[in-house]
Design an enzyme around this catalytic site. Structure first.
Site, PDB file in Angstrom:
ATOM      1  CE  LYS A 144      -3.432  -7.168   7.425  1.00 53.86           C
ATOM      2  NZ  LYS A 144      -3.682  -5.827   7.937  1.00 53.86           N
ATOM      3  CE  LYS A 162      -9.610  -1.754   3.533  1.00 51.74           C
ATOM      4  NZ  LYS A 162      -8.218  -1.681   3.288  1.00 51.74           N
ATOM      5  CB  VAL A 167      -0.937  -0.008   1.238  1.00 46.34           C
ATOM      6  CG1 VAL A 167      -1.659   1.325   1.376  1.00 46.34           C
ATOM      7  CG2 VAL A 167      -1.938  -1.150   1.130  1.00 46.34           C
ATOM      8  CE  LYS A 219       9.871  -2.949   0.913  1.00 50.99           C
ATOM      9  NZ  LYS A 219       8.828  -2.755   1.928  1.00 50.99           N
ATOM     10  CB  CYS A 252      -6.561  -7.284   2.629  1.00 46.32           C
ATOM     11  SG  CYS A 252      -5.288  -6.072   2.302  1.00 46.32           S
ATOM     12  N   GLY A 276      -7.924 -15.309  -0.024  1.00 50.02           N
ATOM     13  CA  GLY A 276      -6.653 -15.319   0.701  1.00 50.02           C
ATOM     14  C   GLY A 276      -6.057 -13.936   0.613  1.00 50.02           C
ATOM     15  CG  ASN A 308     -11.149  -5.332   3.175  1.00 51.04           C
ATOM     16  OD1 ASN A 308     -11.586  -4.934   2.098  1.00 51.04           O
ATOM     17  ND2 ASN A 308      -9.891  -5.179   3.526  1.00 51.04           N
ATOM     18  CD  GLU A 343      -5.638  -0.266   1.273  1.00 51.14           C
ATOM     19  OE1 GLU A 343      -6.006  -0.473   0.105  1.00 51.14           O
ATOM     20  OE2 GLU A 343      -5.642  -1.124   2.170  1.00 51.14           O
ATOM     21  CG  PHE A 344     -11.552   1.519  -0.294  1.00 53.37           C
ATOM     22  CD1 PHE A 344     -12.127   0.652   0.627  1.00 53.37           C
ATOM     23  CD2 PHE A 344     -11.647   2.873  -0.071  1.00 53.37           C
ATOM     24  CE1 PHE A 344     -12.801   1.137   1.747  1.00 53.37           C
ATOM     25  CE2 PHE A 344     -12.313   3.369   1.038  1.00 53.37           C
ATOM     26  CZ  PHE A 344     -12.887   2.507   1.957  1.00 53.37           C
TER      27      PHE A 344
HETATM   28  C1  UDX Z   1      -8.831  -6.530  -0.966  1.00 55.00           C
HETATM   29  C2  UDX Z   1      -9.935  -5.481  -1.191  1.00 55.00           C
HETATM   30  O1  UDX Z   1     -10.645  -5.783  -2.386  1.00 55.00           O
HETATM   31  C3  UDX Z   1      -9.341  -4.093  -1.246  1.00 55.00           C
HETATM   32  O2  UDX Z   1     -10.372  -3.127  -1.377  1.00 55.00           O
HETATM   33  C4  UDX Z   1      -8.587  -3.871   0.044  1.00 55.00           C
HETATM   34  O3  UDX Z   1      -8.113  -2.602   0.141  1.00 55.00           O
HETATM   35  C5  UDX Z   1      -7.480  -4.898   0.193  1.00 55.00           C
HETATM   36  O4  UDX Z   1      -8.084  -6.208   0.198  1.00 55.00           O
HETATM   37  P1  UDX Z   1      -7.033  -7.793  -2.457  1.00 55.00           P
HETATM   38  O5  UDX Z   1      -6.630  -8.518  -1.207  1.00 55.00           O
HETATM   39  O6  UDX Z   1      -5.962  -7.251  -3.339  1.00 55.00           O
HETATM   40  O7  UDX Z   1      -7.975  -6.547  -2.094  1.00 55.00           O
HETATM   41  O8  UDX Z   1      -7.873  -8.821  -3.333  1.00 55.00           O
HETATM   42  P2  UDX Z   1      -9.356  -8.987  -3.921  1.00 55.00           P
HETATM   43  O9  UDX Z   1      -9.345  -8.725  -5.372  1.00 55.00           O
HETATM   44  O10 UDX Z   1     -10.349  -8.233  -3.128  1.00 55.00           O
HETATM   45  O11 UDX Z   1      -9.552 -10.563  -3.719  1.00 55.00           O
HETATM   46  C6  UDX Z   1      -9.400 -11.154  -2.434  1.00 55.00           C
HETATM   47  C7  UDX Z   1      -9.540 -12.639  -2.500  1.00 55.00           C
HETATM   48  O12 UDX Z   1     -10.884 -13.022  -2.757  1.00 55.00           O
HETATM   49  C8  UDX Z   1      -8.700 -13.355  -3.566  1.00 55.00           C
HETATM   50  O13 UDX Z   1      -8.106 -14.489  -2.988  1.00 55.00           O
HETATM   51  C9  UDX Z   1      -9.717 -13.749  -4.624  1.00 55.00           C
HETATM   52  O14 UDX Z   1      -9.330 -14.903  -5.331  1.00 55.00           O
HETATM   53  C10 UDX Z   1     -10.937 -14.025  -3.760  1.00 55.00           C
HETATM   54  N1  UDX Z   1     -12.223 -13.889  -4.474  1.00 55.00           N
HETATM   55  C11 UDX Z   1     -12.613 -12.674  -4.965  1.00 55.00           C
HETATM   56  C12 UDX Z   1     -13.055 -14.988  -4.607  1.00 55.00           C
HETATM   57  O15 UDX Z   1     -12.722 -16.096  -4.154  1.00 55.00           O
HETATM   58  N2  UDX Z   1     -14.260 -14.840  -5.230  1.00 55.00           N
HETATM   59  C13 UDX Z   1     -14.689 -13.640  -5.720  1.00 55.00           C
HETATM   60  O16 UDX Z   1     -15.790 -13.573  -6.252  1.00 55.00           O
HETATM   61  C14 UDX Z   1     -13.821 -12.533  -5.592  1.00 55.00           C
END
Ligand code: UDX
Length: 468
Positions: free
Chosen positions: A265, A206, A11, A35, A262, A259, A210, A150-151
């Protein structure tokens, strides 16, 4: 504006690059010297589409710099974003030590009038703690603390940051909210909503977002179980549900479950926030339990197809927690790999980006250079992550190299009719399995073993976090 971002994780680094892109002078600060030297050369420490281009562009022009020394990084900043890690404690609560440390740094080196922006996902009440720390450490400092969650999603983080659908600012100060509006002014075109609210509401929103998205996914996965038992098709059920604008189609894709760093957790942390506030939000435990079951359900299908797993070769296509990233933290694919390895299977994986991080996390995993190499000699192949390249596989060639033509589709990528025509034994998710006529389904019906309720916190501690 002069902006400093403390913490250059996923992020933080995307925040640095995109703030520079919209015209600010940005400093990224991190205690990890290796880093920082990588970043100074314009290189990203992880894969994120579009990020390297922005880093090169803005480190090249001098509008984005990286520093280790707090005094240098903080003394000029009008706005300081706190974007440090909030890893889970064993009980699922967020560890806020790094947030407190960042507050102390701002107290030591920040300039008068600084706006401290809470960007990390934190429990409601954290901004008050940050403000108290600043006031105690340096009583003369004038400052404001705002919450600006953040989203952004991994894999589209740069684009999400440059084209947000909403910017959320929780603030108790009109001055600070106005400063934040100035920070984001270049993004406030194209229908992006600027939402101002109080701090606790922003912090809580937030976690609520999630948790709710996780809930949708687990709802779809629970439906998938029922559809498998009823002979229905979960993809069509999700389409029908999604046609109702009150529900929406997004995040109703059944599969191996969610998984990443985000959702698991934040789900656990939100349940803990509720518990601390005296509310039993056990719905969130159920969301985590269903998510855990999604992987177990796939193991059940592999067992159904192969009988004993000892000595059987299982190929996994996709190791990242989702497509578009090299991140394998809490990846369902690795959870699956561990369970298969525990039962004595030989597991070989392929991922377009995440091979190295998967291997670092799970050294027993064999890595293949492409999908066909992974499938070579395999008794079964499991599609774990829906990378675009897997949709274009030559399935005939895949069948040729496999020992048994068995595919478990953990993301419903393949077309069942094609699989039938090609003679595969095919186990999709939440859709009728295709099992050749001479072989009826023998195993536990694809349903997971009943293994009791597993709280988000326990799920988290079981899987472990390999990459901070
Ligand atoms: C997420 C939130 O979307 C984001 O707004 C936040 O700020 C951070 O966490 P991210 O972890 O990058 O983002 O992934 P995301 O695209 O939301 O997917 C999360 C998980 O859900 C992935 O493992 C994905 O495979 C799974 N997923 C998503 C499903 O199993 N089915 C779905 O329909 C959508």
């Amino acid at each position: 504006m002069n902006i400093t971002v403390i913490g250059t994780g996923h992020v933080g680094l995307v925040t640095c690059a995109t703030l520079a892109e919209i015209g600010h002078r940005v400093v990224g600060m991190d205690c990890d010297e290796d880093k920082i030297s990588l970043l100074e050369r314009g290189e990203a420490p992880f894969y994120e589409p579009g990020l390297t281009d922005l880093l090169r562009k803005h480190t090249g022009s001098g509008s984005l710099r990286f520093m280790v020394r707090e005094a240098d990084a903080l003394s000029e900043a009008t706005v300081v974003f706190v974007s440090v890690g909030t890893p889970p404690l064993a009980n699922g609560e967020a560890n806020l030590l790094a947030v407190e440390k960042a507050a102390r740094s701002v107290a030591s080196y920040g300039r008068d009038g600084v706006v401290v922006v809470e960007k990390s996902t934190v429990p409601a009440g954290t901004a008050d703690r940050v403000a108290l720390t600043l006031a105690r450490e340096r009583p003369a400092l004038r400052f404001d603390v705002v919450s600006n969650p953040e989203f952004l999603r991994e894999g589209s983080a740069v684009s999400d940051s440059l084209h947000p659908d909403r910017i959320l600012i929780g603030s108790a100060s009109k001055r600070a909210a106005d400063v934040m509006r100035r920070v984001y002014r270049p993004l406030l075109r194209n229908g992006c909503r600027f939402i101002e609210t109080d701090i606790a509401t922003a912090e809580l929103a937030k976690h609520a977002c999630n948790a709710f998205l996780s809930l949708k996914i687990s709802f779809a996965n629970a439906l998938a179980n029922i559809c498998e038992r009823a002979g229905a098709d979960v993809v069509s059920v999700a389409d029908i549900m999604g046609a109702d604008p009150r529900i929406g189609r997004a995040f109703l894709d059944a599969g191996l479950g969610f998984g990443g760093y985000c959702f698991p957790k934040d789900l656990a942390a939100f349940e803990r926030v509720a518990a601390r506030l005296g509310y039993d939000f056990s719905l969130l435990n159920e969301v985590a339990r269903i998510n855990e079951q999604a992987v177990e359900s796939v193991v059940g299908k592999v067992r159904d197809a192969l009988w004993n797993l000892e000595g059987k070769r299982v190929a996994l296509l996709g190791l990242a927690f989702k497509p578009g990233t090299d991140d394998t933290r809490l990846s369902p694919a690795l959870d699956l790999a561990r369970r298969l390895l525990d039962e004595g299977a030989l597991v070989v994986g392929y991922d377009p980006q995440a091979g190295a991080s998967a291997r670092a996390e799970l050294p027993q995993l064999e890595l293949a250079g492409d999908p066909y190499e992974a499938a070579w000699g395999a008794h079964c192949l499991v599609l774990c992550t829906e990378w675009e390249e897997f949709r274009a596989l030559d399935l005939r060639a895949l069948r040729e190299v496999m020992l048994y033509p068995v595919i478990v589709d953990g993301r419903n990528v393949f077309d069942p009719e094609t699989m039938r025509e090609l003679g595969f034994t095919y186990y999709p998710t939440g859709r009728p399995a295709i099992i050749p006529r001479n072989r009826k389904r023998l195993g536990p019906g694809g349903g997971p073993n009943e293994n009791g309720s597993l709280s988000p916190a326990r799920r988290f501690s079981r899987v472990g976090v390999a990459r901070a």
